[in-house]
Design an enzyme around this catalytic site. Structure first.
Site, PDB file in Angstrom:
ATOM      1  N   TYR A 142      47.191  33.770  63.713  1.00  0.00           N
ATOM      2  CA  TYR A 142      48.227  32.730  63.831  1.00  0.00           C
ATOM      3  C   TYR A 142      49.183  32.749  62.638  1.00  0.00           C
ATOM      4  O   TYR A 142      50.254  32.162  62.693  1.00  0.00           O
ATOM      5  CB  TYR A 142      47.607  31.334  63.969  1.00  0.00           C
ATOM      6  N   LYS A 191      34.122  39.891  66.571  1.00  0.00           N
ATOM      7  CA  LYS A 191      34.251  40.949  67.582  1.00  0.00           C
ATOM      8  C   LYS A 191      34.119  42.269  66.821  1.00  0.00           C
ATOM      9  O   LYS A 191      35.002  43.140  66.846  1.00  0.00           O
ATOM     10  CB  LYS A 191      35.614  40.787  68.288  1.00  0.00           C
ATOM     11  N   ASP A 223      32.636  37.263  72.983  1.00  0.00           N
ATOM     12  CA  ASP A 223      32.543  37.186  74.448  1.00  0.00           C
ATOM     13  C   ASP A 223      31.178  36.628  74.863  1.00  0.00           C
ATOM     14  O   ASP A 223      31.075  35.786  75.762  1.00  0.00           O
ATOM     15  CB  ASP A 223      32.818  38.559  75.102  1.00  0.00           C
ATOM     16  N   ASP A 247      39.722  28.320  67.809  1.00  0.00           N
ATOM     17  CA  ASP A 247      40.634  27.507  68.619  1.00  0.00           C
ATOM     18  C   ASP A 247      40.104  27.435  70.053  1.00  0.00           C
ATOM     19  O   ASP A 247      39.990  26.360  70.660  1.00  0.00           O
ATOM     20  CB  ASP A 247      42.022  28.188  68.582  1.00  0.00           C
ATOM     21  N   ASP A 251      37.504  24.197  71.844  1.00  0.00           N
ATOM     22  CA  ASP A 251      37.896  23.459  73.054  1.00  0.00           C
ATOM     23  C   ASP A 251      36.821  23.580  74.124  1.00  0.00           C
ATOM     24  O   ASP A 251      36.524  22.615  74.829  1.00  0.00           O
ATOM     25  CB  ASP A 251      39.232  23.982  73.608  1.00  0.00           C
TER      26      ASP A 251
END
Ligand code: NAD
Length: 356
Positions: A142, A191, A223, A247, A251
């Site tokens: 980001y 990852k 994942d 992020d 959620d």
């Protein structure tokens, strides 16, 4: 002890829920002999109306000079058509930056009294869950280099994920410190089978883990983590991860609780001054009607006591009062089922205050 707390009530239901949380703070202060001094500062839409900008310099200075910050929520349809630099949300990013807040803590807990709101299978719900997502907040993709260029197949765009050892070390320490206040288990999400930045993340987390021999540490690929959160969330205590993975996963973890109006959050930096806020927004549809659920903001105050002031017993007492009120059947409209008596924001606050 005396603590100075900046209140950024913001817009919509912000003022109602912050006022409720301050009542709880004052009652705890009286019971345990602390003085919590609060000063309110404008930010968001109300600040745009009053001063023409979403985050006045006086608000930044007031927050920086405080021991901690309690934020309601900012934004609403009135300010939706303003240009980007004048949007209420700019206040949140500006405050995070000004206070150097690089750690986001988001607990997600299933309340037994609200099990029926959980969207997971009954056998998974039965086991319950209580996890803490620790998300890196100021680095990664980001904030990395980005742009547009001419590529092999014509015009293309790119964003870059980059993490320094320093950034990974400090977020890992925040996670291990949080784990010491919980069940002493950290799962680091990356990852590393594909991304070089994740390989550095993993190496660095392992090095920091060696400083915390009393905390268990393991890795999980992102994942798999997304799948495990809906398959077996009870296996997680503290989860630490990068800005983008956090992020998305935070959620997901709040959604599986089935009750977003109950979830607090904390943003922390290198000092003990943090910013504490509910994860929900300003709910303009119910603003000013005394209908808002104050619990997420009241639990944000409990997090402030635990993470900024190291007042564990006081934080536990607030969380227990909330548990007891929910177990006794107290419900605001957002968590009520058909046939339940619906409490107003002030009535729910009273029920919690009565249990402290
Ligand atoms: P929202 O979270 O404000 O509301 C979504 C739904 O949940 C609404 O129906 C609302 O009434 C309900 N709700 C939310 N909190 C509640 C509470 N405490 N008690 C009872 N019901 C509650 O999300 P939205 O509608 O997408 O956004 C509204 C505004 O809030 C927008 O301007 C958005 O930009 C802003 N927002 C601010 C923050 C923040 O300040 N951190 C976060 C998210 C959204």
């Amino acid at each position: 002890m005396r603590y100075q707390i900046a209140l950024v009530k913001g817009d919509g239901i912000g003022p109602e829920i912050v006022d409720s949380a301050v009542e709880v703070l004052e009652k705890i202060g009286k019971k345990y002999g602390h003085e919590f001094c609060t000063v309110a500062y404008p930010a968001g839409g109300c600040a745009i109306d009053a001063t023409g900008e979403p985050l006045p310099a006086s608000t930044i200075e007031g927050c920086q000079a405080s021991d901690s910050v309690l934020l309601g929520a900012v934004g609403g349809p009135k300010w939706d058509s303003l240009p980007g630099h004048l949007r209420p949300e700019k206040a949140l990013l500006g405050l995070r930056k000004a206070l150097g807040l690089y750690t986001n803590l988001r607990p997600a807990k299933l309340y037994p009294a609200l099990k029926s709101a959980c969207p997971l299978r009954p056998d998974i719900v039965e086991k319950g869950f209580d996890l803490m997502m620790v998300r890196e907040l100021t680095g990664g993709i980001y904030f990395g280099e980005r742009g547009r260029r001419e590529g092999k197949y014509g015009p293309e765009a790119y964003d870059t994920e980059a993490y320094s050892v320093m950034e990974i070390e400090r977020i890992a320490r925040a996670a291990f410190d949080a784990a010491r206040k919980r069940r002493r288990n950290v799962i680091s999400i990356d990852k590393a089978n594909v991304l070089e930045s994740s390989r550095l993340w993993r190496e660095t987390v392992h090095r920091v883990a060696a400083e915390y021999p009393d905390v268990q540490c393991s890795d999980m690929l992102v994942d798999n983590a997304a799948m495990q959160l809906v398959r077996n969330p009870s296996q997680f205590d503290v989860v630490v991860t990068s800005n983008m993975f956090g992020d998305i996963l935070s959620d997901e973890s709040s959604q599986i609780t089935g009750s977003i109006g109950l979830l607090p959050s904390a943003s922390l930096g290198a000092t003990t001054c943090g910013m504490y806020e509910p994860i929900h927004g300003s709910a303009p549809d119910i603003a000013g009607q005394n209908k808002a659920n104050p619990i997420a903001t009241i639990l944000s105050v409990a997090m402030m006591l635990r993470y900024s002031f190291d007042l564990q017993a006081e934080a536990d007492e607030i969380e227990k009062a909330v548990d007891d009120a929910l177990n006794a059947g107290c419900r605001t409209a957002d968590i009520a089922k058909e046939g339940d008596t619906v409490l107003t924001c002030s009535e729910m606050t009273r029920e919690i205050l009565n249990r402290i």
